[in-house]
Design an enzyme around this catalytic site. Structure first.
Site, PDB file in Angstrom:
ATOM      1  N   GLU A 206       0.765  -1.207   0.015  1.00  0.00           N
ATOM      2  CA  GLU A 206      -0.014  -0.170   0.026  1.00  0.00           C
ATOM      3  C   GLU A 206       1.177   1.216   0.056  1.00  0.00           C
ATOM      4  OE1 GLU A 206      -3.158  -0.036   2.956  1.00  0.00           O
ATOM      5  OE2 GLU A 206      -3.845  -2.052   2.423  1.00  0.00           O
ATOM      6  N   LYS A 338     -15.990  -1.842   4.188  1.00  0.00           N
ATOM      7  CA  LYS A 338     -15.485  -2.206   2.873  1.00  0.00           C
ATOM      8  C   LYS A 338     -16.346  -2.736   2.066  1.00  0.00           C
ATOM      9  CE  LYS A 338     -10.708  -3.735   4.496  1.00  0.00           C
ATOM     10  NZ  LYS A 338     -10.030  -4.900   4.994  1.00  0.00           N
TER      11      LYS A 338
HETATM   12  C1  2PG Z   1      -6.905  -4.308   5.952  1.00  0.00           C
HETATM   13  C2  2PG Z   1      -6.949  -4.163   4.477  1.00  0.00           C
HETATM   14  C3  2PG Z   1      -6.324  -2.555   4.064  1.00  0.00           C
HETATM   15  P1  2PG Z   1      -6.828  -5.954   2.887  1.00  0.00           P
HETATM   16  O1  2PG Z   1      -6.577  -5.282   6.485  1.00  0.00           O
HETATM   17  O2  2PG Z   1      -7.613  -3.362   6.630  1.00  0.00           O
HETATM   18  O3  2PG Z   1      -5.177  -2.299   4.736  1.00  0.00           O
HETATM   19  O4  2PG Z   1      -5.981  -4.835   3.869  1.00  0.00           O
HETATM   20  O5  2PG Z   1      -7.378  -5.209   1.737  1.00  0.00           O
HETATM   21  O6  2PG Z   1      -5.057  -6.781   2.457  1.00  0.00           O
HETATM   22  O7  2PG Z   1      -7.512  -7.010   3.482  1.00  0.00           O
HETATM   23 MG    MG Z   2      -7.692  -4.558   8.664  1.00  0.00          MG
END
Ligand code: 2PG
Ligand code: MG
Length: 437
Positions: A206, A338
């Site tokens: 990231e 998300k």
């Molecule tokens: C998290 C995300 C973003 P990933 O764990 O919060 O940093 O990671 O998208 O790999 O789940």
């Molecule tokens: Mg996380």
């Protein structure tokens, strides 16, 4: 005029070079809405499925099945619908795949389609996306407080350190613009310190600095040093936020910090993190224990929930029912939102509203695999949700989201920035750092 004429999925590529799904929703008058599915690396077990083809081609990561879901199954169900009926469009998608994990259609197919519908609707009403979101969900828009990664770790850095995200927040800033300025200073101060130690080795997934440290805690010490080198007093305008992502290094309440060759049970992990909360100005912590360790999360929240924000990511996977259960059990006090964890915007709003009802905070978040899509900047603003997590302060798939917030700030004005309000119930809000117990 607002009738959907076509829905088309195409393969595009994300920030890790992996294939992903982009969807165009086109209305009868030619209006276009477009969105791209992101992809996580540290994924929760209860997330909507990121459907991949498997096999050897493209390391098994191709998305032809998910594209077929869009073009052959979802498209016929959406064509002819009114694009302004977001709830109806999402319900139609869900009806095509009522499975808990959307593993028939693929969460990557559903999320790109759901968000493309949202974009097409905002284009149809000729309003910026943040404003459209605020209007359809009856929200007061505000510009979010960012969490910005300085060191990447865990699954985003070849597990070089066990802890995943070492971030800063700038609740003491007066505008989003000022957050960007202060973050620039801290980010490059951290790079300078790494360089002085002979440990500068590029960046993680990231865009945070690659974490060459001898212990997980050394990353925290370096972060504090970077805040100081940037001319800030740690814990005043600038605070630390961690994503422990404990599901990545633990199962059933047993954890292993590989970097330090240490095994620990849930209680020992909680004690260790509690020690960090005492020693460093940490105002927010995500997934401090694993997704399969509810007893640990309840205990962590009982001990520390009055002084820090405790975010459930893998633990809550943007799921309304899991948020409601957690609130009832006393686990977590905030949720990560998300959209691709649950698969549609409507279900994400359900989780967001359940969190708000429970008195939880919320953080709209990107994934580690991202693209030029800036929907989340609009979502965080339109919901007035308060916080936004995007990754670091380099790489355009990250900076595109921060830059979009600056454009929105030009419209809404600097006074629309929430500042430290989301951390009001932590030691930061009470100005009691150093006296946290
Ligand atoms: C998290 C995300 C973003 P990933 O764990 O919060 O940093 O990671 O998208 O790999 O789940
Ligand atoms: Mg996380």
């Amino acid at each position: 005029m607002t009738i959907i004429k076509s829905v088309y999925g195409r393969r595009v590529w994300d920030s890790r070079g992996n294939p992903t799904v982009e969807v165009d929703v086109i209305l009868e008058d030619g209006t276009l809405g477009r969105a791209i599915a992101p992809a996580g690396a540290s994924r929760g077990a209860r997330e909507a499925m990121d459907l991949r083809d498997g096999g050897s081609k493209l390391r098994g990561m191709d998305v032809q099945q998910a594209l077929r879901s869009v073009n052959e199954i979802i498209a016929p169900a959406l064509v002819g619908r009114d694009v302004l009926d977001q709830t109806g469009a999402d319900a139609a998608i869900i009806a095509l795949d009522p499975s808990a994990l959307k593993d028939q259609l693929g969460g990557n197919a559903t999320v790109a389609t759901s968000l493309a519908v949202l974009h097409a609707a905002s284009a149809a009403v000729k309003k910026p996306l943040w404003q459209h979101i605020a209007e359809i969900y009856g929200r007061m828009p505000s510009i979010p407080l960012p969490e910005i990664q300085i060191f990447g770790g865990g699954a985003h850095a070849g597990r070089r350190v066990d802890i995943q995200d070492f971030m800063i927040m700038v609740p003491g800033a007066n505008s989003f613009d000022e957050v960007m300025e202060i973050t620039n200073e801290v980010y490059f101060a951290a790079g300078d310190i790494m360089a002085q130690k002979g440990r500068l080795a590029g960046v993680a997934d990231e865009g945070g600095w690659w974490p060459i440290f001898d212990s997980n805690e050394e990353a925290l010490e370096t972060l504090v040093a970077a805040i100081e080198k940037a001319g800030e007093k740690p814990g005043e305008r600038v605070v630390i936020s961690l994503d422990i992502a404990a599901s990545e290094f633990g199962k059933n309440g047993n954890y292993r910090l590989a970097l330090e060759d240490r095994n620990m049970d849930s209680g020992a992990l909680i004690d260790m993190l509690g020690g960090w909360l005492d020693a460093y100005p940490i105002a927010s912590i995500e997934d401090p224990v694993g997704e399969d360790d509810p007893a640990g999360m309840i205990e962590f929240t009982r001990r520390f929930g009055k002084r820090v924000q405790i975010i459930g990511d893998d633990y809550l996977v943007t799921n309304k029912t899991l948020v409601e259960n957690a609130a009832q059990e006393g686990a977590c006090n905030a949720v990560l939102i998300k959209v691709n964890q649950v698969g549609t915007i409507s279900e994400s709003i359900d989780a967001f509203l359940a969190a708000e009802k429970a008195g939880f905070g919320s953080v709209v978040s990107a994934r580690s695999g991202e693209t030029e899509d800036v929907t989340i900047s609009h979502l965080a603003t339109g919901l007035g949700g308060g916080q936004l997590k995007v990754g670091s302060f380099t790489r355009s798939e990250r900076m595109a989201k921060w830059n979009e917030c600056l454009r929105i700030q030009d419209v809404l004005g600097k006074s629309a920035f929430v500042g430290g309000a989301p951390l009001a119930n932590t030691w930061w809000g009470r100005k009691t750092y150093g006296d946290k117990k």
